[in-house]
Design a protein around this motif. Sequence first.
Motif, PDB file in Angstrom:
ATOM      1  N   GLY A 259       0.806  -1.215   0.000  1.00  0.00           N
ATOM      2  CA  GLY A 259       0.000   0.000   0.000  1.00  0.00           C
ATOM      3  C   GLY A 259       0.837   1.261   0.000  1.00  0.00           C
ATOM      4  N   LEU A 260       2.141   1.124   0.256  1.00  0.00           N
ATOM      5  CA  LEU A 260       3.121   2.218   0.187  1.00  0.00           C
ATOM      6  C   LEU A 260       2.874   3.329   1.212  1.00  0.00           C
ATOM      7  N   ILE A 261       2.081   3.048   2.234  1.00  0.00           N
ATOM      8  CA  ILE A 261       1.824   4.052   3.268  1.00  0.00           C
ATOM      9  C   ILE A 261       2.381   3.519   4.587  1.00  0.00           C
ATOM     10  N   PRO A 262       3.491   4.079   5.064  1.00  0.00           N
ATOM     11  CA  PRO A 262       4.077   3.568   6.310  1.00  0.00           C
ATOM     12  C   PRO A 262       3.223   3.910   7.521  1.00  0.00           C
ATOM     13  N   THR A 263       3.270   3.024   8.500  1.00  0.00           N
ATOM     14  CA  THR A 263       2.607   3.310   9.773  1.00  0.00           C
ATOM     15  C   THR A 263       3.527   4.096  10.700  1.00  0.00           C
ATOM     16  N   HIS A 264       4.838   3.972  10.487  1.00  0.00           N
ATOM     17  CA  HIS A 264       5.830   4.663  11.300  1.00  0.00           C
ATOM     18  C   HIS A 264       6.985   5.108  10.394  1.00  0.00           C
ATOM     19  N   VAL A 265       7.486   6.307  10.640  1.00  0.00           N
ATOM     20  CA  VAL A 265       8.725   6.777  10.013  1.00  0.00           C
ATOM     21  C   VAL A 265       9.575   7.306  11.156  1.00  0.00           C
ATOM     22  N   VAL A 266      10.649   6.616  11.476  1.00  0.00           N
ATOM     23  CA  VAL A 266      11.375   6.896  12.712  1.00  0.00           C
ATOM     24  C   VAL A 266      12.869   7.044  12.449  1.00  0.00           C
ATOM     25  N   PHE A 267      13.533   7.774  13.339  1.00  0.00           N
ATOM     26  CA  PHE A 267      14.983   7.889  13.319  1.00  0.00           C
ATOM     27  C   PHE A 267      15.535   6.834  14.282  1.00  0.00           C
ATOM     28  N   GLY A 268      15.918   5.693  13.733  1.00  0.00           N
ATOM     29  CA  GLY A 268      16.334   4.577  14.568  1.00  0.00           C
ATOM     30  C   GLY A 268      15.286   3.495  14.529  1.00  0.00           C
ATOM     31  N   GLU A 269      15.001   2.890  15.689  1.00  0.00           N
ATOM     32  CA  GLU A 269      14.061   1.771  15.698  1.00  0.00           C
ATOM     33  C   GLU A 269      12.722   2.093  16.338  1.00  0.00           C
ATOM     34  N   SER A 270      12.598   3.270  16.966  1.00  0.00           N
ATOM     35  CA  SER A 270      11.348   3.536  17.668  1.00  0.00           C
ATOM     36  C   SER A 270      11.062   5.021  17.726  1.00  0.00           C
ATOM     37  N   LYS A 271       9.809   5.349  17.955  1.00  0.00           N
ATOM     38  CA  LYS A 271       9.405   6.748  18.128  1.00  0.00           C
ATOM     39  C   LYS A 271      10.105   7.350  19.346  1.00  0.00           C
ATOM     40  N   GLY A 272      10.652   8.536  19.167  1.00  0.00           N
ATOM     41  CA  GLY A 272      11.265   9.252  20.284  1.00  0.00           C
ATOM     42  C   GLY A 272      12.583   8.686  20.755  1.00  0.00           C
ATOM     43  N   GLN A 273      13.179   7.783  19.981  1.00  0.00           N
ATOM     44  CA  GLN A 273      14.411   7.137  20.422  1.00  0.00           C
ATOM     45  C   GLN A 273      15.534   8.130  20.687  1.00  0.00           C
ATOM     46  N   LEU A 274      15.604   9.201  19.894  1.00  0.00           N
ATOM     47  CA  LEU A 274      16.702  10.167  20.009  1.00  0.00           C
ATOM     48  C   LEU A 274      16.205  11.510  20.533  1.00  0.00           C
ATOM     49  N   THR A 275      15.307  11.453  21.503  1.00  0.00           N
ATOM     50  CA  THR A 275      14.785  12.670  22.120  1.00  0.00           C
ATOM     51  C   THR A 275      14.908  12.567  23.634  1.00  0.00           C
ATOM     52  N   GLY A 276      14.670  13.691  24.315  1.00  0.00           N
ATOM     53  CA  GLY A 276      14.688  13.695  25.782  1.00  0.00           C
ATOM     54  C   GLY A 276      16.039  13.271  26.322  1.00  0.00           C
ATOM     55  N   ASP A 277      16.045  12.328  27.247  1.00  0.00           N
ATOM     56  CA  ASP A 277      17.290  11.869  27.855  1.00  0.00           C
ATOM     57  C   ASP A 277      18.223  11.218  26.846  1.00  0.00           C
ATOM     58  N   ASN A 278      17.685  10.774  25.714  1.00  0.00           N
ATOM     59  CA  ASN A 278      18.499  10.112  24.694  1.00  0.00           C
ATOM     60  C   ASN A 278      18.871  11.048  23.545  1.00  0.00           C
ATOM     61  N   ALA A 279      18.658  12.360  23.732  1.00  0.00           N
ATOM     62  CA  ALA A 279      19.022  13.325  22.697  1.00  0.00           C
ATOM     63  C   ALA A 279      20.530  13.302  22.463  1.00  0.00           C
ATOM     64  N   MET A 280      20.918  13.582  21.242  1.00  0.00           N
ATOM     65  CA  MET A 280      22.332  13.774  20.938  1.00  0.00           C
ATOM     66  C   MET A 280      22.816  15.035  21.623  1.00  0.00           C
ATOM     67  N   THR A 281      24.113  15.162  21.839  1.00  0.00           N
ATOM     68  CA  THR A 281      24.631  16.314  22.583  1.00  0.00           C
ATOM     69  C   THR A 281      25.769  16.985  21.821  1.00  0.00           C
ATOM     70  N   SER A 282      25.871  18.292  22.045  1.00  0.00           N
ATOM     71  CA  SER A 282      26.951  19.079  21.464  1.00  0.00           C
ATOM     72  C   SER A 282      27.151  20.311  22.334  1.00  0.00           C
ATOM     73  N   LYS A 283      27.932  21.284  21.844  1.00  0.00           N
ATOM     74  CA  LYS A 283      28.152  22.521  22.571  1.00  0.00           C
ATOM     75  C   LYS A 283      28.414  23.656  21.596  1.00  0.00           C
ATOM     76  N   VAL A 284      28.203  24.863  22.044  1.00  0.00           N
ATOM     77  CA  VAL A 284      28.418  26.042  21.201  1.00  0.00           C
ATOM     78  C   VAL A 284      29.871  26.052  20.726  1.00  0.00           C
ATOM     79  N   GLY A 285      30.035  26.303  19.441  1.00  0.00           N
ATOM     80  CA  GLY A 285      31.370  26.327  18.851  1.00  0.00           C
ATOM     81  C   GLY A 285      31.804  24.993  18.280  1.00  0.00           C
ATOM     82  N   GLU A 286      31.047  23.936  18.553  1.00  0.00           N
ATOM     83  CA  GLU A 286      31.406  22.617  18.047  1.00  0.00           C
ATOM     84  C   GLU A 286      30.790  22.407  16.671  1.00  0.00           C
ATOM     85  N   THR A 287      31.576  21.863  15.753  1.00  0.00           N
ATOM     86  CA  THR A 287      31.089  21.560  14.411  1.00  0.00           C
ATOM     87  C   THR A 287      30.711  20.092  14.343  1.00  0.00           C
TER      88      THR A 287
END
Length: 369
Positions: free
Chosen positions: A239-267
């Motif tokens: 049917g070509l209509i996904p039920t989920h489109v996610v970054f990784g394996e699950s919804k919200g996997q890379l958000t909140g406490d699992n967010a990626m981290t960086s700092k000002v000045g970092e490339t």
Amino acid sequence: MRKLFLALAIASTGALAESHTGGLDGYEVGTPSPDLSNLEHVTQTLVTPPATPEHSLEPPAEARVVKMEMVIEEKEIEVEPGVFMWAFTFNGSVPGPMIVVHEGDYVELTLKNPSSNQLVHNIDFHAATGALGGGDLTVVAPGQETVLRFKAIKPGVFVYHCAPGGTMIPWHVVHGMNGAITVLPKEGLKDKDGNQLTYDKAFYIGEQDFYLPRDENGKYKRYATPAESYADDKKVMDGLIPTHVVFGESKGQLTGDNAMTSKVGETIMIYHSQSNRPSYPHLIGGHGEYVWERGNLADTPAQDLESWIIGAGSAGAAMYTFKQPGTYVYLSHNLIEALDLGAISQIRVDGEWNNDLMEQVVPPSPMSE
């Protein structure tokens, strides 16, 4: 059922390889195997995305043999609370791990399919040349392993995925069996003026589209084995209509406490793959300062894009230097897919605020009449 799926996979890929002396069966080897004994042999430790393996942007003095191992694991994952899917994985993660080598290196992969699995698998490297990207030379049934070596002659960011043949190909791919490999160009990354570009940290986003069946009451179905879900999966997939489109394996996997981290000045460099459909990355509050939409790292990057396109079955890259602290949202700017289906992540950036770039001049207050 397991025997049926083995038979289907073997029929769609041809007979399982009994022995290979190097080349593809049926073809005479014209160029013998190179003598690699004098090259440096290094082992790359693969890590779980969004992390990337340790690597240098400086090209090596000469080509190396870069060795790594992947173990295929068929396992049930929870895509969102109470919603389960059988995933086919490289090294147990969705997506599979990022590989990073340099142009001219030899990539030597040991691929293992433990006897605890049910299905035949292989690996197709879009970075490789010939034999269906190595797919013809890596077909492994449960309990088998193989070693593939290919020369990385094309620089860029490329998808790899399982491709066992026929309808098994999309089924395996949209069940998480994909990843990416970066082949850094010999001359390094350069801007339009030929200046060298570098980054401090790299993230790998492997976007997935899942097609999960529901029962007559609209509830997502759960299956005891991967083979049991195939017929229902295919109906949803077609049917070509996904039920989920996610970054990784699950919804919200890379958000909140699992967010990626960086700092000002970092490339940072964000490597982003989509093995089956297009995606439209956007960094809210930032930009794609240097972007290689199709992963063509040896070419001049586009600059200062607000959003960009990752083509179906490809990988791209975008570089940005953070200038303000805060929680940034990195998503696909098909906002329905991002906010309803799950194609969204966060990057938490530490540092000091710069009022010259942005400030709230007047805080919200009651409107005057």
